[in-house]
Every structure is written in C-alpha cells, then in structure tokens.
Design a protein around this motif. Structure first.
Motif, PDB file in Angstrom:
ATOM      1  N   ARG A   1      43.305  32.114  38.896  1.00 47.22           N
ATOM      2  CA  ARG A   1      42.648  33.157  39.696  1.00 47.22           C
ATOM      3  C   ARG A   1      41.589  32.550  40.597  1.00 47.22           C
ATOM      4  O   ARG A   1      40.710  31.811  40.135  1.00 47.22           O
ATOM      5  CB  ARG A   1      42.023  34.211  38.788  1.00 47.22           C
ATOM      6  N   ASP A   2      41.656  32.887  41.884  1.00 49.81           N
ATOM      7  CA  ASP A   2      40.599  32.467  42.811  1.00 49.81           C
ATOM      8  C   ASP A   2      39.324  33.237  42.436  1.00 49.81           C
ATOM      9  O   ASP A   2      39.323  34.466  42.394  1.00 49.81           O
ATOM     10  CB  ASP A   2      41.024  32.799  44.244  1.00 49.81           C
TER      11      ASP A   2
ATOM     12  N   SER B   1      43.223  36.504  45.163  1.00 51.45           N
ATOM     13  CA  SER B   1      44.516  35.813  45.185  1.00 51.45           C
ATOM     14  C   SER B   1      44.760  35.101  43.861  1.00 51.45           C
ATOM     15  O   SER B   1      43.814  34.746  43.150  1.00 51.45           O
ATOM     16  CB  SER B   1      44.579  34.826  46.352  1.00 51.45           C
TER      17      SER B   1
ATOM     18  N   ASN C   1      38.164  35.070  45.995  1.00 54.32           N
ATOM     19  CA  ASN C   1      39.107  35.825  46.819  1.00 54.32           C
ATOM     20  C   ASN C   1      40.144  36.536  45.952  1.00 54.32           C
ATOM     21  O   ASN C   1      40.443  36.093  44.842  1.00 54.32           O
ATOM     22  CB  ASN C   1      39.805  34.886  47.800  1.00 54.32           C
TER      23      ASN C   1
END
Length: 700
Positions: free
Chosen positions: A284-285, A290, A288
């Motif tokens: 997991r970013d 994403s 962000n």
C-alpha cells in the motif's frame, strides 16, 4: 525415499500424465477446428439474441428515434412481441429457441430441477441444475502415493477426466439440420448448451454461454478481501476473507482460493481434498490511493513473478493465476480481474471469479474445442464463465450500483469486440450472437413502477433505469455494425427470449403450502425443506416456478395416491389463484397456474413439474422457494438489489422479434424462430419441432 527421489518420481509421473488438464479429452482426440467458411453461395442469416429485451422499452426508444437500426428493420419486415416459454426463464426459453419445441421435448423446465434419487437415503428429493449434470468417474483400478500426493489409474490415462459434465437438454438443435447439409453455422455464447453439443459433420462452431462454470465449478464465485476484522465466510457465489498484515515486511497478504487439489487426500472432516491457494502480496502506498499486487505463478517459466499497480477505483486487465497441484505440476491455468475498491484507511479488494484462459482452456467450452483458443488469440482474454456480470457481488452488497454498472459495461465491451471478430470471420450460413447485458443489467437497474424502489430514491431509480435504456441503444449500435458488415442481402433476425418487469413483492410458495396443510414441516425459514414429514406432505415447491406433488411411486417418500392427483391439482390451483396479498387487498400474487398435461407435449413432459406457477406483475417466488426453503411470511417485500425479473406469467413478459424479412405471423413464438431459420435455407420444418416459419402464411 529422499526428497530428490520423490521429486524425480513425481516428474516421471507427470510426463506420463502429460500434465493433462481435466476435461480436455476431446481436445486430444485429433478433431480439427472447423475451417473458415469459403463462400459456397449459401444464404446469409444473422440472428442477434438480446436476452431479456422488452418490447415495451424497444417501442418507446424506437418512437424516440433512439434505435434507428431497429426502426429500419421494423420498416422493412416488422416488429412483433415474441411469445416466450412457460415459464419465462432463460434456460427454458433458449432451449425453446434451440430446439423449436416446448419443454415437453427438450426437458428443461426451470433453472432448478429435482433429483428423485439423492445419494442420501434419508432425503426425498434434492435440487440440481437443469441443463447439465456432473457424472462421477468410475472407480479407479488402483491407487498409489508419492510423498503426500495421491495418484490413481485415471491420472495415468489422459483421456479419463476426473469428472465429466453431461448436457441434459434434449431435442434436436436447429443447427444439426444445417450441419448435415454442409451449411456453416457460427454460434457465440448461446445459453443452455454447455457442454457444447458436438458437430457431427464439422460445419458448426459454437462458444458456450450461460451454464459455463468458473474454475471452481460454480456459476461464478467472486472473492472479496479487506483489512477490516472479519472471519472468512462462504456466501454461496461469493467469498469474503481478511487481508492480514505481515509485520516483518510491512506488506499485506491475501489468499486466493482455488478448487480442491485432487492430488491430495480428502479431509476426514469435509470429505474433500484441501483447496489450491495462491498468495497475494499487497503493498500500500502510504500517501496515495494505490496498491501494488504481486504473486508468483509457481511452475510457470521457472516460477513466474507477476505484479501490477492499481489506483483506487481501477479495474485491472485480465491477470493469469496458476495453481500448482504438486511440486512438479500440473498447474490449473485461470485468470481474474482485480478491482481496488478502497486503499485508505482500510484496504478493500475485489477479485473476479476464476475464469478459464481462452488460449489455454482447462475445460471444453466450445465446439470444436479449439474454437475458444482461436477467438482468444484474435481478441485477447474475455469472460468465459456463463454469468459474466458480477450480480452476486451486488446481491451481497460487496459492490455498489456504480461499481456493478462499470463491471457490466466491461462485459458488454468484450462482447462488442467479439462481435467484430465474428463478423470478420463470417462468410455465409448462420451467424448467431448472444448478448447478456440486456438481461443482467435489467435485473439490477430496471424500475418503471410508480411504487417506491426497494432502496433507491425516485431520482436514482430513474437514473439507473436510464442505464438499461443506454444498453438498448448499444444493441442498436451492434445491429448497425452487422448491417455495415453484411449489407442488405443478408436476412436479419433480432430476438429476445422474454421481456422484463419489476420485482417488488415475493411469494413464499412452501410457506403457503405449509399454512394450507399441503406440506408438513417445522424447519427453520431458510432451511431446505427443514424437518419435513414427507408422510404428511402432499406438495412442495422447488425451483423458481415449479410445484410438485409428493406422488407415490415417483417420489421416494411419496404420500399422494396417483388416483388422487387430478383432484389435488385442481384444489391447489383454485386456492392459489384465489389468494390475496394481505398487505394489498384485491392484489393476487398468482395470475396463472399451468398444468404440464395441458401445456407440455413430448416425451420429457412426464418429468416436468405438476404445476408451473405464473406470478402476477410485481411478484415473483421468494428467494427461499427456489431451493426448497421457507419464509417467515407468505408474502413480503423484495428488498434485494435484484429488483427486476421475468419469471412470472408468460403472457406478461413476451420477448421481441424484428426482421428485414416480412413477419407474416401475427403472434410469433420462440419455437418459431428455428423453423424460420431453416426455411431460409429451404429446409422444411422437421418433425422434431413444434413451431412454424413466421415468414410464411399459414397453410390452409
């Protein structure tokens, strides 16, 4: 035996096995694909099958100049409602179309049939699917074990599948009559033809549609993962599981579940081998929205590493997932689409059902078997499971309306791409192409009632009904592509199997039978026939529209004397038709009750339900009735996302037929379409069919 020796022995066995995938025996038989048709001067007949397309909405959109190609057909040849099947369920209706005959001939009466000889001797009947049955393999001649893996004689024979599936739709499909005359036939995604029937003369190719399972052998099981605390649960068509955090690496882990591994011994608790698994690593970013999703396809090109990055709201392209069955193979090739539903604060990830890879298909879903590969090589991967739209995820509220709309549009876009390929491949003969979108988007989004929608505001109900209208406009675009490709000399038939209506109230047939003394049970509301005393039970409901008597000499625990059958059917019919909805005085949930003796003609009529229930507009059987369950009250509101349906009295939901050939018949029916196609090629209506050519006047 040390580990190296064990692996060597396993490798040798897998060479013998040829890494054979179950269900590929016909692929191995040396049958060659149907060659591309050469123009032999045959006529050209195109049939577009738009499942569930309703004549009222088509009329409205033609009148609003929103379907110009449909309007052109109407002007050239006509537009009529098309009498549907009894009951108007898709497997029944498409079987009427395929055979040109009623269920008394083809033997398909409902989505769900009853098995009169269940393996458990304590059961009277059990449900089964209507168009196919699984046939277990014969007992193996011998078994042996290497390490923890088990092998038997059937694994050594690449032509012996572990289990076979048999088509149980009877009658003669119309394409057989063309095939034997050397007339080419191409059929795409047709329902009620899985496993695909074989082409005896090699002039027919067919990609099977509704009825094709996913790689779990279900009609479509999605998997939904979340970091929210929850236990793994099987929903029956869906599975929820938790994403766990690996605190050593800071990544997250989810596990995609595959089918049972037949090379491992069965569990004493479940009776099944452990299921195959593929682990996903999720990154997991932190800032962000994403995710990076990574996994390893073990056994593929030396353990192939795969990864992709998706933003919140993104649907992935098709991604291949391989399940390795033993350390040296074979692998089960599958593919999925990922949908990143949410990244922060919790991760929510939807994974589509495990579809077969068209170019490496582990099951026979086309005729000839290599036809699906040819399509896949031409247009890329596509949904192979029969029910491609993820309506179960919407039903279980794991996706919302807008997410369902986007996924359903992906299915429609794939179909349009396949249609372009079909038109490019087609030269002459018959081309049939099927669209599911008109049905499976309508089940969720159709609502034209003055009553409030089960959960949408009035504005949202109008908005999403507009989605259905947009799908109809795209069907007009599809017809326009066909016209541009084939020109004016081809015969066009656009048809649907039934229409549509709102599903506002549900009727619990088994609860009504119990309240009225026909069924003796004290089971829980959602339990399959609960604790039923069959010695005191005279009738039961199983399937969406089916009612059976518990007949002596037929049912294992039958209680009704055959001589009492007619009087009992008359009594139940009269009482069902008289029943009023307690919440809506003067409203009758049931409009028609059909007796099989009167409406079904043919050798299979004897196996049909004794009564077929025709529900009124706005009503349908309850969700519990289909599998033989009970409801807390006989009639209740339907509050599900599946808020529209067609399994009601057949005269309320006719389909459509349009053509550029003059439709002479004032009241055409589904069983007339096949004789009409044959007549275009100069073939008289065969004795196996009960319909007639709708382009010709009635004989005096």
């Amino acid at each position: 035996m040390n580990r190296t020796c064990k692996l060597n022995l396993l490798s040798a066995l897998l060479v013998i096995l040829g890494a054979g995938s179950p269900g590929c025996d016909r692929e191995s038989s040396g049958r060659t694909p149907v060659p591309r048709a050469k123009n032999a001067g045959h006529k050209r007949v195109l049939v577009l099958g738009c499942d569930g397309m309703d004549p009222r909405l088509v009329r409205k959109l033609i009148d609003e100049n929103r379907m110009p190609n449909f309007a052109k057909l109407e002007q050239q040849g006509g537009f009529r409602p098309l009498e549907t099947s009894i009951p108007p369920q898709s497997p029944v209706a498409w079987s009427n179309f395929i055979t040109g005959a009623n269920p008394g001939v083809h033997g398909v009466y409902d989505f769900i049939h009853r098995d009169l000889a269940p393996a458990d001797p304590h059961l009277n009947v059990t449900p089964r699917t209507s168009t196919s049955i699984d046939v277990p393999p014969p007992e193996p001649l011998f078994e042996f074990q290497v390490s923890k893996y088990q092998f038997n004689s059937s694994h050594l024979n690449p032509f012996a599948a572990s289990q076979t599936t048999t088509l149980t739709r009877y009658g003669v499909p119309f394409w057989n009559y063309l095939d034997e005359r050397g007339i080419p036939i191409q059929i795409y995604k047709i329902p009620a033809n899985y496993p695909p029937s074989e082409s005896e003369h090699g002039h027919m190719c067919c990609l099977a549609g509704m009825g094709v399972p996913d790689a779990l052998a279900t009609l479509g099981t999605y998997q939904h993962f979340s970091t929210e605390p929850r236990a793994a649960v099987d929903l029956g068509g869906g599975r929820r599981d938790r994403i766990v955090k690996d605190f050593k690496t800071g990544t997250y882990i989810a596990t995609i579940i595959g089918p049972p591994n037949e090379f491992l011994p069965a569990s004493s608790r479940t009776g099944l081998p452990p299921k195959l698994e593929v682990e996903l690593r999720i990154y997991r970013d932190p800032e962000n929205p994403s995710l990076k999703i990574a996994w390893i396809n073990e056994g593929v090109a030396g353990n192939e590493s795969r990864e992709l990055v998706l933003n919140e709201g993104d649907w992935s392209d098709w991604q291949e997932i391989y399940f390795l069955k033993t350390p040296v193979g074979p692998s089960l090739p599958t593919m999925v689409r990922f949908y990143v539903q949410q990244v922060h604060p919790e991760i929510k990830l939807y994974v589509s059902p495990l579809n077969f890879i068209p170019t490496n298909c582990a099951a026979v879903i086309s005729e000839p078997p290599k036809f699906v590969k040819e399509i896949g090589e031409a247009i890329g991967p596509f949904y192979t499971q029969g029910f491609a739209e993820t309506f179960r995820a919407r039903h279980f509220k794991d996706i919302d309306d807008e997410e369902y709309r986007k996924q359903a549009d992906i299915v429609l876009d794939e179909s349009m791409k396949m249609l372009d390929y079909a038109l490019e491949r087609y030269v002459d003969g018959v081309l049939f192409f099927y669209f599911s979108s008109t049905d499976l988007q309508s089940h969720i989004f159709w609502w034209d009632s003055t009553y409030p929608h089960p959960f949408r505001s009035e504005a949202d109900a109008r908005k999403y009904h507009g989605v259905v209208e947009r799908v109809y406009e795209r069907m007009d675009e599809a017809l326009g592509r066909c016209m541009a490709s084939l020109g004016d000399d081809a015969a066009y038939i656009v048809m649907s199997d039934h229409g549509f209506g709102n599903f506002r109230r549900q009727f619990g047939l088994n609860s009504w039978l119990r309240e009225n003394g026909y069924l003796d049970s004290d089971g829980k509301p959602d339990l399959f026939f609960g604790k039923t005393d069959w010695s005191k039970t005279r009738a039961y409901g199983l399937g969406i529209n089916s009612l059976y008597l518990n007949l002596k000499g037929r049912e294992r625990m039958g209680s009704v004397e055959p001589g009492d059958r007619d009087a009992l059917l008359d009594e139940i019919t009269a009482r069902l038709l008289a029943y009023e909805d307690p919440s809506y005085p003067d409203s009758h949930p049931i409009a028609r009750v059909y007796r099989r003796d009167e409406f079904y003609k043919g050798p299979e009529a004897i196996n049909a339900p004794d009564l077929i229930i025709g529900y009124n507009r706005d009503y349908r059987s309850s969700w519990q009735t289909g599998m033989g369950g009970f409801d807390r009250t006989v009639v209740s509101d339907n509050r599900e996302a599946w808020s529209a349906d067609h399994c009601i009295a057949h005269d309320f939901v006719p389909g459509i037929v349009l053509s550029n050939r003059r439709i002479v018949s004032e009241a055409p029916a589904l069983i007339d379409v096949a004789p009409t196609i044959l007549a275009e090629f100069g073939i008289s209506t065969p004795a196996s069919m009960q319909g007639r050519n709708m382009f010709a006047p009635l004989s005096p």
